[in-house]
Design an enzyme around this catalytic site. Structure first.
Site, PDB file in Angstrom:
ATOM      1  N   SER A  58      -0.957 -13.726   7.330  1.00 51.66           N
ATOM      2  CA  SER A  58      -0.290 -13.499   8.580  1.00 51.66           C
ATOM      3  C   SER A  58      -1.062 -14.421   9.808  1.00 51.66           C
ATOM      4  O   SER A  58      -0.517 -14.391  10.764  1.00 51.66           O
ATOM      5  CB  SER A  58      -0.507 -12.122   9.026  1.00 51.66           C
ATOM      6  N   LYS A 100       1.154 -16.673  11.312  1.00 50.58           N
ATOM      7  CA  LYS A 100       2.146 -16.325  12.351  1.00 50.58           C
ATOM      8  C   LYS A 100       1.846 -16.872  13.721  1.00 50.58           C
ATOM      9  O   LYS A 100       2.660 -17.044  14.751  1.00 50.58           O
ATOM     10  CB  LYS A 100       2.438 -14.629  12.283  1.00 50.58           C
ATOM     11  N   TYR A 125       8.565 -18.716   4.709  1.00 55.00           N
ATOM     12  CA  TYR A 125       7.511 -17.478   5.316  1.00 55.00           C
ATOM     13  C   TYR A 125       6.598 -17.468   4.526  1.00 55.00           C
ATOM     14  O   TYR A 125       5.459 -17.319   4.616  1.00 55.00           O
ATOM     15  CB  TYR A 125       8.384 -16.444   5.636  1.00 55.00           C
ATOM     16  N   TYR A 164      -1.651  -5.134  14.131  1.00 57.66           N
ATOM     17  CA  TYR A 164      -0.835  -4.220  13.757  1.00 57.66           C
ATOM     18  C   TYR A 164      -1.243  -2.710  14.505  1.00 57.66           C
ATOM     19  O   TYR A 164      -1.712  -2.800  15.523  1.00 57.66           O
ATOM     20  CB  TYR A 164      -0.611  -4.309  12.220  1.00 57.66           C
ATOM     21  N   VAL A 222      -3.741 -10.418   5.575  1.00 57.81           N
ATOM     22  CA  VAL A 222      -4.125  -9.547   4.423  1.00 57.81           C
ATOM     23  C   VAL A 222      -4.988 -10.246   3.444  1.00 57.81           C
ATOM     24  O   VAL A 222      -5.531  -9.687   2.465  1.00 57.81           O
ATOM     25  CB  VAL A 222      -2.920  -9.072   3.702  1.00 57.81           C
TER      26      VAL A 222
HETATM   27  N1  GLN Z   1       2.479 -12.363   3.469  1.00 63.06           N
HETATM   28  C1  GLN Z   1       2.258 -11.181   3.809  1.00 63.06           C
HETATM   29  C2  GLN Z   1       3.355 -10.151   3.800  1.00 63.06           C
HETATM   30  O1  GLN Z   1       4.460 -10.705   4.139  1.00 63.06           O
HETATM   31  C3  GLN Z   1       1.521 -11.107   5.336  1.00 63.06           C
HETATM   32  C4  GLN Z   1       1.129  -9.886   5.752  1.00 63.06           C
HETATM   33  C5  GLN Z   1      -0.348  -9.824   6.623  1.00 63.06           C
HETATM   34  O2  GLN Z   1      -0.982 -10.715   6.355  1.00 63.06           O
HETATM   35  N2  GLN Z   1      -0.455  -8.859   7.308  1.00 63.06           N
HETATM   36  O3  GLN Z   1       3.383  -9.133   3.450  1.00 63.06           O
END
Ligand code: GLN
Length: 306
Positions: free
Chosen positions: A65, A68, A190, A242, A260
Site C-alpha cells: 500500500s 498508493k 493495482y 488505516y 502489508v
Molecule cells: N495489495 C494489498 C491489498 O490490496 C494492499 C493492502 C495494504 O498494503 N494495506 O490488499
C-alpha cells in the site's frame, strides 16, 4: 546532530529485537505468507544528503500500500483537484479493505489510501496514461534515482488469484459509476503497483520529495508543488495507517504510510525521510515492530538523549 541518527538507529536495532516475535505476516496474500517475520531494517535520509541504515536494509520487500502514495502523487500532478470528485479525504475508521462504508456512501471511497480509494486513483491514471504499470514503476525509479526497481509479478499474480475482496470493492464502485475502465485491467495495474519491491534504503529515499517541499533532492526535480506536498502529508497523517492512524499519530507523531509487506515510511517535513521494515503486522495491517521502531525514533529524537 547527524551523528545522533546513527546512535538512535543503532540503539533501536538493539531494543527492537524482542518485538520481532510479535505480529503476523500478511497470509491473505499467499506470496507474502512465507516471509520470515524476524527481519528488520531501518533507514534514514536527510534532505541535505546524510543517510544511515541498520539491519536488513538491502533486502527487497513488497511495498504494497505504500505504492498508493506514488499513484496519488501521479494523479495529483495530472488531474489536480479533479480527483476529489471521486474520492474523499477523511479517515475511514474501518479496515483498509472494508466493503461496508463504501455501500452506504454510494461508491465514493473515504480516502485515497484505503484499497477502494487507491483503486479509483489507479483507474483515473489508467484512463489517461498508456502502459500504466510501466509508467508507475518508472515514476518510482526516478524518485529513487535507481533504474533497478522492479515489480515482483509472482506476488502480483498471487494477489490477483486471491483478490476477491478487491474485486468486490471494484465491482461495487463500478455499480455506482465510480470506475471508468474494465475491472480486471484496473486491478491488474493495482496489484502490479502493490508488488513493486524496494529495499528499506531505497524506500526511505523515495519519500524525500515529501520532506523537501516537493523537490527530489537526489535529482533536484520538482516532483509536485509545495501545496500538493502539504496535502499529501496531511492525508498521510490522517489516513496513512488505516484504522490505527490515531494510535500511530499519538505514538509516532509523523505523516506516514504503511503496507502489508511490513514497510512503513514517515517524513519530518523540512528534515528527513525514515523507512522501517519488519513483516510481522498488527491487527490493522501495519508493521508491529516498525511502528514501535518509529515510536522510539521520535521519542529519542525529541528527548535529545544523546
Ligand atoms: N495489495 C494489498 C491489498 O490490496 C494492499 C493492502 C495494504 O498494503 N494495506 O490488499
Amino acid at each position: 546532530m547527524k551523528q545522533n541518527y546513527k546512535l538512535i538507529l543503532d540503539r533501536i536495532l538493539e531494543e527492537i529485537q524482542p518485538f520481532l516475535e510479535k505480529g503476523e505476516v500478511a497470509n491473505y496474500i499467499p506470496a507474502l505468507a512465507n516471509v520470515d517475520k524476524k527481519q528488520f531494517a531501518m533507514s534514514v535520509h536527510t534532505v541535505d544528503g546524510f543517510s544511515y541504515s541498520v539491519g536488513d536494509y538491502e533486502k527487497p520487500f513488497s511495498i504494497q500500500s505504500i505504492s498508493k502514495v506514488f499513484t496519488l502523487t501521479l494523479a495529483m500532478k495530472k488531474f489536480g483537484d479533479e480527483i476529489w470528485k471521486r474520492v474523499k479525504r477523511e479517515p475511514s475508521g474501518t479496515a483498509f479493505n472494508s466493503l461496508v462504508q463504501l455501500e452506504y456512501e454510494n461508491g465514493i471511497p473515504r480516502n485515497p489510501f484505503i484499497n477502494a480509494g487507491a483503486i479509483v486513483i489507479t483507474d483515473s491514471i489508467f484512463s489517461n496514461v498508456k502502459d500504466t504499470t510501466n509508467n508507475i514503476v518508472q515514476f518510482v525509479r526516478n524518485l529513487v534515482n535507481n533504474q533497478n526497481i522492479q515489480i515482483n509479478f509472482e506476488t502480483s499474480k498471487s494477489e490477483q488469484e486471491y483478490g476477491h475482496r478487491n474485486m468486490a470493492l471494484a465491482s461495487l464502485m463500478k455499480s455506482f459509476n465510480n470506475l471508468n475502465n474494465n475491472i480486471n485491467q484496473v486491478l491488474e495495474v493495482y496489484f502490479n503497483q502493490c508488488s513493486i519491491e524496494m529495499n528499506c534504503k531505497n524506500l526511505s529515499k523515495s519519500f524525500l520529495y515529501l520532506a523537501n517541499k516537493g523537490v527530489n533532492p537526489l535529482t533536484n526535480e520538482q516532483v509536485i508543488t509545495i501545496r500538493q506536498t502539504k496535502r499529501i502529508n496531511a492525508l498521510m497523517l490522517t489516513c496513512g495507517l488505516y484504522d490505527s492512524v490515531g494510535d500511530f499519530a499519538y505514538r509516532v507523531g509523523l505523516p506516514g504510510k504503511s503496507g502489508v509487506g511490513g514497510g512503513i515510511v514517515a517524513v519530518i517535513p523540512g528534515t528527513l525521510s525514515v523507512a522501517v521494515w519488519s513483516p510481522g503486522l498488527n491487527k490493522s495491517g501495519n508493521s508491529f515492530a516498525g511502528t514501535k521502531a518509529l515510536e522510539l525514533f521520535t521519542t529519542y529524537g525529541c528527548n535529545s538523549i544523546f
